[in-house]
Design an enzyme around this catalytic site. Sequence first.
Site, PDB file in Angstrom:
ATOM      1  N   TYR A  83     -10.284  -1.530   0.984  1.00  0.00           N
ATOM      2  CA  TYR A  83      -9.902  -1.875  -0.397  1.00  0.00           C
ATOM      3  C   TYR A  83     -10.887  -2.896  -0.982  1.00  0.00           C
ATOM      4  O   TYR A  83     -11.407  -2.713  -2.085  1.00  0.00           O
ATOM      5  CB  TYR A  83      -8.475  -2.439  -0.412  1.00  0.00           C
ATOM      6  CG  TYR A  83      -8.066  -3.040  -1.729  1.00  0.00           C
ATOM      7  CD1 TYR A  83      -7.915  -2.246  -2.871  1.00  0.00           C
ATOM      8  CD2 TYR A  83      -7.832  -4.419  -1.856  1.00  0.00           C
ATOM      9  CE1 TYR A  83      -7.539  -2.810  -4.096  1.00  0.00           C
ATOM     10  CE2 TYR A  83      -7.454  -4.978  -3.066  1.00  0.00           C
ATOM     11  CZ  TYR A  83      -7.316  -4.174  -4.185  1.00  0.00           C
ATOM     12  OH  TYR A  83      -6.957  -4.728  -5.395  1.00  0.00           O
ATOM     13  N   SER A 132     -10.888  -7.949  -7.410  1.00  0.00           N
ATOM     14  CA  SER A 132      -9.845  -8.581  -6.603  1.00  0.00           C
ATOM     15  C   SER A 132     -10.389  -9.752  -5.793  1.00  0.00           C
ATOM     16  O   SER A 132     -11.557  -9.740  -5.372  1.00  0.00           O
ATOM     17  CB  SER A 132      -9.278  -7.517  -5.659  1.00  0.00           C
ATOM     18  OG  SER A 132      -8.618  -8.121  -4.584  1.00  0.00           O
TER      19      SER A 132
HETATM   20  P1  NAD Z   1      -0.274  -0.672  -9.822  1.00  0.00           P
HETATM   21  O1  NAD Z   1      -0.385   0.222  -8.641  1.00  0.00           O
HETATM   22  O2  NAD Z   1       1.077  -1.107 -10.266  1.00  0.00           O
HETATM   23  O3  NAD Z   1      -1.037  -0.048 -11.058  1.00  0.00           O
HETATM   24  C1  NAD Z   1      -2.119   0.846 -10.927  1.00  0.00           C
HETATM   25  C2  NAD Z   1      -1.842   2.046 -11.796  1.00  0.00           C
HETATM   26  O4  NAD Z   1      -2.979   2.912 -11.708  1.00  0.00           O
HETATM   27  C3  NAD Z   1      -0.625   2.857 -11.342  1.00  0.00           C
HETATM   28  O5  NAD Z   1       0.277   3.047 -12.419  1.00  0.00           O
HETATM   29  C4  NAD Z   1      -1.218   4.172 -10.858  1.00  0.00           C
HETATM   30  O6  NAD Z   1      -0.361   5.294 -11.094  1.00  0.00           O
HETATM   31  C5  NAD Z   1      -2.520   4.254 -11.652  1.00  0.00           C
HETATM   32  N1  NAD Z   1      -3.528   5.070 -10.961  1.00  0.00           N
HETATM   33  C6  NAD Z   1      -3.901   4.986  -9.664  1.00  0.00           C
HETATM   34  N2  NAD Z   1      -4.808   5.935  -9.374  1.00  0.00           N
HETATM   35  C7  NAD Z   1      -5.029   6.620 -10.526  1.00  0.00           C
HETATM   36  C8  NAD Z   1      -5.848   7.707 -10.864  1.00  0.00           C
HETATM   37  N3  NAD Z   1      -6.619   8.313  -9.955  1.00  0.00           N
HETATM   38  N4  NAD Z   1      -5.856   8.151 -12.134  1.00  0.00           N
HETATM   39  C9  NAD Z   1      -5.058   7.567 -13.079  1.00  0.00           C
HETATM   40  N5  NAD Z   1      -4.240   6.537 -12.806  1.00  0.00           N
HETATM   41  C10 NAD Z   1      -4.216   6.071 -11.538  1.00  0.00           C
HETATM   42  O7  NAD Z   1      -1.183  -1.939  -9.460  1.00  0.00           O
HETATM   43  P2  NAD Z   1      -1.320  -3.389 -10.146  1.00  0.00           P
HETATM   44  O8  NAD Z   1      -0.774  -4.369  -9.197  1.00  0.00           O
HETATM   45  O9  NAD Z   1      -0.834  -3.334 -11.533  1.00  0.00           O
HETATM   46  O10 NAD Z   1      -2.902  -3.544 -10.133  1.00  0.00           O
HETATM   47  C11 NAD Z   1      -3.728  -3.177 -11.231  1.00  0.00           C
HETATM   48  C12 NAD Z   1      -5.186  -3.418 -10.854  1.00  0.00           C
HETATM   49  O11 NAD Z   1      -5.392  -4.792 -10.499  1.00  0.00           O
HETATM   50  C13 NAD Z   1      -5.669  -2.591  -9.657  1.00  0.00           C
HETATM   51  O12 NAD Z   1      -7.003  -2.219  -9.893  1.00  0.00           O
HETATM   52  C14 NAD Z   1      -5.606  -3.577  -8.508  1.00  0.00           C
HETATM   53  O13 NAD Z   1      -6.499  -3.234  -7.491  1.00  0.00           O
HETATM   54  C15 NAD Z   1      -5.982  -4.875  -9.204  1.00  0.00           C
HETATM   55  N6  NAD Z   1      -5.483  -6.065  -8.532  1.00  0.00           N
HETATM   56  C16 NAD Z   1      -4.144  -6.298  -8.485  1.00  0.00           C
HETATM   57  C17 NAD Z   1      -3.694  -7.454  -7.851  1.00  0.00           C
HETATM   58  C18 NAD Z   1      -2.225  -7.774  -7.772  1.00  0.00           C
HETATM   59  O14 NAD Z   1      -1.882  -8.806  -7.177  1.00  0.00           O
HETATM   60  N7  NAD Z   1      -1.332  -6.998  -8.347  1.00  0.00           N
HETATM   61  C19 NAD Z   1      -4.600  -8.359  -7.258  1.00  0.00           C
HETATM   62  C20 NAD Z   1      -5.953  -8.055  -7.321  1.00  0.00           C
HETATM   63  C21 NAD Z   1      -6.393  -6.928  -7.976  1.00  0.00           C
END
Ligand code: NAD
Length: 334
Positions: free
Chosen positions: A166, A141
Amino acid sequence: MGVIILSTIVVTGGAGFIGSHLCEALLRRGDKVINIDNFNDFYDPQIKKDNVKETIEYIKKNNIAPSMYIVKEGDIRDLEFLRSVFEEHAVDAIVHLAAYAGVRPSIQNPVLYTSVNINGTVNMLEICKEFSIKNFVFASSSSVYGNNKKVPFSEDDIVDYPISPYAATKKAGELMCHTYHTLYDINVACLRFFTVYGPRQRPDLAIHKFTRLITEGKSIPYYGDGTTERDYTYIDDIIDGITKAISWAGEGNGKFEVFNLGESNTISLSRMVKTIQETTGKKANLDRLPMQPGDVDRTNADITKAKQILGYNPTMDFEEGIKKFANWFYKNKT
Ligand code: NAD
């Protein structure tokens, strides 16, 4: 005729915002996809179930064999569960997206964030070691840059000063990726995503939350004076970067790199709100609040490296991207 499989890819967090789009993109190009997700309640799990339903509908519409998409409900902290999945399927690559996301809630619950984001990532790397999987893509991130004063942020900037649990868990994830890369010859791409938006965006993220509140005539929490800036990245551009990173990690050996995946364009909070007002035709009521602990003043990606090495090339204009988000929002709001 049998089904031709390009490769078998595990997507952790494949029911989430980014993960569900990624599963569809991989299925589109001929990969078999195994989605590992525990459908937790960080936000309404029904949204994640609906995302999976849409992926299944996508398969049907595009005449993709149903056996190409497998959903395994379980927790990445459960190594025995993970082993059972990987014993059943020969996997070529892992895209590890599952995590607790979000800066502010991590301040409330650092133990949970540490357990899922760090221990869960180590489990996925253990799986790579045990099952000789050499291709690993990790969702990091932009938050690892903390309040970096130098802009734009580049991958060789020092990121030893996170300002939220985070961010610290994402940096720790990168460190564990490097450790496993060195010890076990796993090719790794750590992708630092810069605020991703578009259809299915998480409901806790500002663009989605503000659009909802503005259309309901409710006030929006407006932190600071509106000058904070974010490098917003459209979902299709992120997916393009992830698929390119999988290909890059799949070719050759001894690879470890960190890449920024952003749009390389900053948008102020005030412009973001103005764009949502113009797109929805509704005026925002601002609930002016002080800056929150953990929030950074600005994110801004230098994407030269991802362009040069991966051929990453984001194209979405912000106003256009907000229109696409709003179209999705109106179609899906209940
Ligand atoms: P999201 O919360 O929509 O997706 C994450 C998924 O992981 C969810 O469906 C959740 O149920 C699953 N999950 C969480 N803990 C779990 C576990 N212990 N076991 C199995 N599944 C689990 O989030 P997103 O926005 O799609 O983000 C995806 C990734 O990208 C994450 O790692 C997030 O930190 C990273 N990220 C996202 C953004 C953004 O702007 N959306 C920015 C930087 C980094």
